[in-house]
Design a protein around this motif. Sequence first.
Motif, PDB file in Angstrom:
ATOM      1  N   VAL A   1      -1.058   6.467   9.348  1.00  0.00           N
ATOM      2  CA  VAL A   1      -0.131   7.048  10.231  1.00  0.00           C
ATOM      3  C   VAL A   1       0.334   6.163  11.390  1.00  0.00           C
ATOM      4  N   SER A   2      -0.757   6.126  12.151  1.00  0.00           N
ATOM      5  CA  SER A   2      -0.360   5.299  13.415  1.00  0.00           C
ATOM      6  C   SER A   2      -0.729   3.780  13.243  1.00  0.00           C
ATOM      7  N   GLY A   3      -1.819   3.487  12.556  1.00  0.00           N
ATOM      8  CA  GLY A   3      -2.389   2.080  12.541  1.00  0.00           C
ATOM      9  C   GLY A   3      -1.202   1.157  11.975  1.00  0.00           C
ATOM     10  N   SER A   4      -0.787   1.731  10.748  1.00  0.00           N
ATOM     11  CA  SER A   4       0.246   1.031  10.149  1.00  0.00           C
ATOM     12  C   SER A   4       1.710   1.468  10.467  1.00  0.00           C
ATOM     13  N   GLY A   5       1.753   2.635  11.270  1.00  0.00           N
ATOM     14  CA  GLY A   5       2.795   3.042  11.507  1.00  0.00           C
ATOM     15  C   GLY A   5       3.888   2.282  12.201  1.00  0.00           C
TER      16      GLY A   5
ATOM     17  N   LEU B   1      13.625  10.847   2.825  1.00  0.00           N
ATOM     18  CA  LEU B   1      12.859  10.193   3.473  1.00  0.00           C
ATOM     19  C   LEU B   1      11.282  10.877   3.353  1.00  0.00           C
ATOM     20  N   ALA B   2      11.255  12.233   3.658  1.00  0.00           N
ATOM     21  CA  ALA B   2      10.003  13.043   3.915  1.00  0.00           C
ATOM     22  C   ALA B   2       9.056  12.637   2.789  1.00  0.00           C
TER      23      ALA B   2
ATOM     24  N   ARG C   1       4.308   9.546   0.426  1.00  0.00           N
ATOM     25  CA  ARG C   1       3.730   8.323  -0.475  1.00  0.00           C
ATOM     26  C   ARG C   1       3.242   7.081   0.326  1.00  0.00           C
ATOM     27  N   ALA C   2       4.002   6.748   1.190  1.00  0.00           N
ATOM     28  CA  ALA C   2       3.881   5.489   1.866  1.00  0.00           C
ATOM     29  C   ALA C   2       2.460   5.705   2.777  1.00  0.00           C
ATOM     30  N   VAL C   3       2.407   6.625   3.471  1.00  0.00           N
ATOM     31  CA  VAL C   3       1.253   7.210   4.312  1.00  0.00           C
ATOM     32  C   VAL C   3      -0.092   7.215   3.371  1.00  0.00           C
ATOM     33  N   ALA C   4       0.068   7.832   2.192  1.00  0.00           N
ATOM     34  CA  ALA C   4      -0.935   8.114   1.294  1.00  0.00           C
ATOM     35  C   ALA C   4      -1.310   6.803   0.660  1.00  0.00           C
TER      36      ALA C   4
END
Length: 279
Positions: free
Chosen positions: A181-185, A259-260, A265-268
């Motif tokens: 979520v935040s590291g790659s966000g 988007l949701a 899928r991206a965060v997973a």
Amino acid sequence: MNADCSGPLDAGGPVLLIGAGRMGGALLEGWLACGLDPSSVFVIDPALPEFSVERLKRAGVRLGPQPGELSNPAAILLAVKPQMAQGALPAAATFAGPDTVVVSVLAGTTLATLSAGFPKGQALVRAMPNTPAAVGRGVTGCVAGADVRPEQRDLADRLLRAVGDVVWVKDEGLIDAVTGVSGSGPAYVFLLVEALAKAGVAAGLPAELAETLARKTVEGAGELLARSAEPPEILRKNVTSPNGTTAAALEVLMDENGLAPLMERAVAAATRRSRELAG
């Protein structure tokens, strides 16, 4: 730096920073901006370019301590690249004492991996900051090892809070989701700016104007979010007039393939990769 320093930062003893690249350098700048005595900071980073070495010397930071020069520092911050961890851990263990809290921002490096490099009972904190730390607007997710005392956790929190907000989790397994979520966000947000600018060009705007509009829109929306007590859902609704232009766009972004689910899928994927890297 924009971090909110509640007062002069006092670590209660020397602080050793191992790795002064982008993240380590951001932490160091945050500490000094928050009033940490530069003479209490030691830096080890053989890869530092000469201009950085000279700048740190002018700031009063001490470089390359020898084992006899520094023992039992209040904190050691490990901020090297993950592939350099194998060499950094023995160096850190040389300086660590029984009262030292070791804070690692090494991506994919678990508390178990860290503990193998230190004496039994060493206080260890695993942290995952993100790149807005460079401007004092980062957010860092942390988990404390079993041997971390309350005052050591507090010191780790204060050192990391010099570059933004800090959140703590009890389950180390959640650090992988924090990474997703935040590291790659920040990269997701930068991609949003890219995509929004390209969409503007497709709609007929000159490329330079489209990028300016996209960049400033995201900057402004982020600042509004930071200053508002309203949740994101309410802020979104405040912008959306019934049957208006925003409603038409959101109908696309919020459909079942919008988007949701894409973001989920991206965060997973990022979370899964973080677990793979941790072994």
